[in-house]
Motif scaffolding. Structure first.
Motif, PDB file in Angstrom:
ATOM      1  N   ILE A 168       0.868  -1.178   0.000  1.00  0.00           N
ATOM      2  CA  ILE A 168       0.000   0.000   0.000  1.00  0.00           C
ATOM      3  C   ILE A 168       0.902   1.224   0.000  1.00  0.00           C
ATOM      4  O   ILE A 168       1.877   1.295   0.747  1.00  0.00           O
ATOM      5  CB  ILE A 168      -0.917   0.025   1.231  1.00  0.00           C
ATOM      6  CG1 ILE A 168      -1.898  -1.138   1.198  1.00  0.00           C
ATOM      7  CG2 ILE A 168      -1.681   1.348   1.304  1.00  0.00           C
ATOM      8  CD1 ILE A 168      -2.779  -1.229   2.440  1.00  0.00           C
ATOM      9  N   PHE A 169       0.575   2.195  -0.862  1.00  0.00           N
ATOM     10  CA  PHE A 169       1.289   3.469  -0.885  1.00  0.00           C
ATOM     11  C   PHE A 169       0.449   4.524  -0.179  1.00  0.00           C
ATOM     12  O   PHE A 169      -0.774   4.411  -0.100  1.00  0.00           O
ATOM     13  CB  PHE A 169       1.574   3.904  -2.318  1.00  0.00           C
ATOM     14  CG  PHE A 169       2.374   2.907  -3.088  1.00  0.00           C
ATOM     15  CD1 PHE A 169       3.719   2.715  -2.820  1.00  0.00           C
ATOM     16  CD2 PHE A 169       1.788   2.133  -4.080  1.00  0.00           C
ATOM     17  CE1 PHE A 169       4.464   1.780  -3.517  1.00  0.00           C
ATOM     18  CE2 PHE A 169       2.513   1.200  -4.788  1.00  0.00           C
ATOM     19  CZ  PHE A 169       3.858   1.019  -4.511  1.00  0.00           C
ATOM     20  N   ARG A 170       1.110   5.546   0.314  1.00  0.00           N
ATOM     21  CA  ARG A 170       0.412   6.611   1.034  1.00  0.00           C
ATOM     22  C   ARG A 170       0.390   7.880   0.201  1.00  0.00           C
ATOM     23  O   ARG A 170       1.418   8.457  -0.110  1.00  0.00           O
ATOM     24  CB  ARG A 170       1.077   6.892   2.385  1.00  0.00           C
ATOM     25  CG  ARG A 170       0.322   7.888   3.241  1.00  0.00           C
ATOM     26  CD  ARG A 170       0.944   8.001   4.628  1.00  0.00           C
ATOM     27  NE  ARG A 170       0.158   8.887   5.478  1.00  0.00           N
ATOM     28  CZ  ARG A 170       0.342  10.199   5.553  1.00  0.00           C
ATOM     29  NH1 ARG A 170       1.299  10.768   4.830  1.00  0.00           N
ATOM     30  NH2 ARG A 170      -0.413  10.938   6.336  1.00  0.00           N
ATOM     31  N   LYS A 171      -0.817   8.280  -0.205  1.00  0.00           N
ATOM     32  CA  LYS A 171      -1.059   9.550  -0.892  1.00  0.00           C
ATOM     33  C   LYS A 171      -0.124   9.729  -2.090  1.00  0.00           C
ATOM     34  O   LYS A 171       0.039   8.828  -2.895  1.00  0.00           O
ATOM     35  CB  LYS A 171      -0.982  10.693   0.108  1.00  0.00           C
ATOM     36  CG  LYS A 171      -2.028  10.556   1.213  1.00  0.00           C
ATOM     37  CD  LYS A 171      -2.037  11.723   2.172  1.00  0.00           C
ATOM     38  CE  LYS A 171      -3.134  11.524   3.212  1.00  0.00           C
ATOM     39  NZ  LYS A 171      -3.205  12.664   4.163  1.00  0.00           N
ATOM     40  N   PRO A 202      -7.862  -6.368   1.194  1.00  0.00           N
ATOM     41  CA  PRO A 202      -7.521  -6.624  -0.211  1.00  0.00           C
ATOM     42  C   PRO A 202      -7.925  -5.500  -1.148  1.00  0.00           C
ATOM     43  O   PRO A 202      -7.261  -5.262  -2.161  1.00  0.00           O
ATOM     44  CB  PRO A 202      -8.289  -7.916  -0.526  1.00  0.00           C
ATOM     45  CG  PRO A 202      -8.450  -8.589   0.791  1.00  0.00           C
ATOM     46  CD  PRO A 202      -8.631  -7.473   1.787  1.00  0.00           C
ATOM     47  N   ASP A 203      -9.002  -4.778  -0.824  1.00  0.00           N
ATOM     48  CA  ASP A 203      -9.459  -3.692  -1.685  1.00  0.00           C
ATOM     49  C   ASP A 203      -8.543  -2.472  -1.626  1.00  0.00           C
ATOM     50  O   ASP A 203      -8.669  -1.564  -2.450  1.00  0.00           O
ATOM     51  CB  ASP A 203     -10.879  -3.256  -1.293  1.00  0.00           C
ATOM     52  CG  ASP A 203     -11.926  -4.271  -1.716  1.00  0.00           C
ATOM     53  OD1 ASP A 203     -11.663  -5.009  -2.685  1.00  0.00           O
ATOM     54  OD2 ASP A 203     -12.993  -4.317  -1.083  1.00  0.00           O
ATOM     55  N   CYS A 204      -7.632  -2.435  -0.663  1.00  0.00           N
ATOM     56  CA  CYS A 204      -6.744  -1.280  -0.495  1.00  0.00           C
ATOM     57  C   CYS A 204      -5.336  -1.531  -1.013  1.00  0.00           C
ATOM     58  O   CYS A 204      -4.486  -0.632  -0.957  1.00  0.00           O
ATOM     59  CB  CYS A 204      -6.687  -0.879   0.979  1.00  0.00           C
ATOM     60  SG  CYS A 204      -8.253  -0.301   1.654  1.00  0.00           S
ATOM     61  N   ILE A 205      -5.074  -2.735  -1.515  1.00  0.00           N
ATOM     62  CA  ILE A 205      -3.728  -3.082  -1.972  1.00  0.00           C
ATOM     63  C   ILE A 205      -3.480  -2.475  -3.351  1.00  0.00           C
ATOM     64  O   ILE A 205      -4.271  -2.660  -4.281  1.00  0.00           O
ATOM     65  CB  ILE A 205      -3.541  -4.605  -1.998  1.00  0.00           C
ATOM     66  CG1 ILE A 205      -3.514  -5.150  -0.564  1.00  0.00           C
ATOM     67  CG2 ILE A 205      -2.254  -4.989  -2.736  1.00  0.00           C
ATOM     68  CD1 ILE A 205      -3.543  -6.647  -0.462  1.00  0.00           C
TER      69      ILE A 205
END
Length: 236
Positions: A168-171, A202-205
């Motif tokens: 996950i990356f941030r902004k 999983p929806d945020c990967i």
């Protein structure tokens, strides 16, 4: 499950570096740059590198460290304006430079990761960008052929990962990191936090773990500021 976790950046790059290789490096300015992995490449001393990245860091920060150490032979970038050493090496003929429009660079990496060897775009038609490239007409309009980029190694930085390498990356630190994660034979990622597999929604990967072969915890990081703009102090 294959163990993707490495104790530090040096060990995460062990056996992957060689002179003359091509690397894609995530980041935009100083946002989302793989600092620990860049430092490990500097320490290794590998040379004659071709690096594709949005920019080459700033003087002695990020990829600017490799530039100052004369480890970069060719830079493929869309912006290099804040690096005086870059300017000096280029004008002195010490550095080969391939300028590429920013969107085109991102798409070249995405295409390379998708197995697409080339694509046509209107961006750059009629400019220096089009010199030496194939031009084709579609529906009465000219397009130039751009090659996809698929490197030997991708180095990227994420915010959070699980032990399987899902990222996950941030902004805005997401920037070039996502397409470049897929655009190489092997991807090594450094992240700010690693959690147990299955902990991430999983929806945020943003990048599935199948693309990430090696993973290192890079924290803690110091906040780097590319431009510091201040107003004059008002008189008391």
């Amino acid at each position: 499950m294959v163990n993707k976790l490495y104790p530090d950046a040096r060990s995460a790059l062990e056996g992957l570096l060689f002179d003359g290789m091509q690397i894609v490096s995530g980041g935009f300015g100083l946002s989302g740059i793989p600092e620990r992995l860049i430092d490990a490449i500097l320490e290794n001393g590998v040379k004659d590198l071709t690096i594709a990245s949005n920019n080459c860091g700033i003087d002695n920060v990020g990829l600017g460290k490799l530039l100052r150490a004369h480890q970069i032979k060719k830079m493929m970038a869309s912006y290099v304006g804040e690096n005086k050493e870059f300017e000096r090496q280029y004008l002195a003929g010490e550095l080969e430079v391939e300028f590429c429009p920013q969107g085109t660079l991102a798409e070249r990496c995405r295409a390379g990761g998708a197995g697409i060897p080339g694509f046509y775009t209107k961006t750059g038609v009629g400019t220096a960008v089009a010199e030496g490239k194939e031009v084709k007409t579609f529906d009465g309009q000219e397009y130039i052929l751009e090659r996809g980029i698929f490197a030997d190694l991708a180095i990227i930085k994420g915010w959070k990962a699980d032990e399987a390498g899902n990222l996950i990356f941030r902004k805005t630190a997401r920037n070039f990191n996502q397409p470049m994660a897929t655009a190489a034979k092997i991807c090594v990622a450094e992240v700010e936090e690693i959690v147990p597999t299955g902990s991430l929604d999983p929806d945020c990967i943003h990048v599935p773990g199948i693309y990430v072969k090696r993973l290192v915890l890079g924290s803690p990081y110091d906040k780097q500021i590319e431009f510091r703009t201040v107003r004059q102090r008002e008189a008391a």
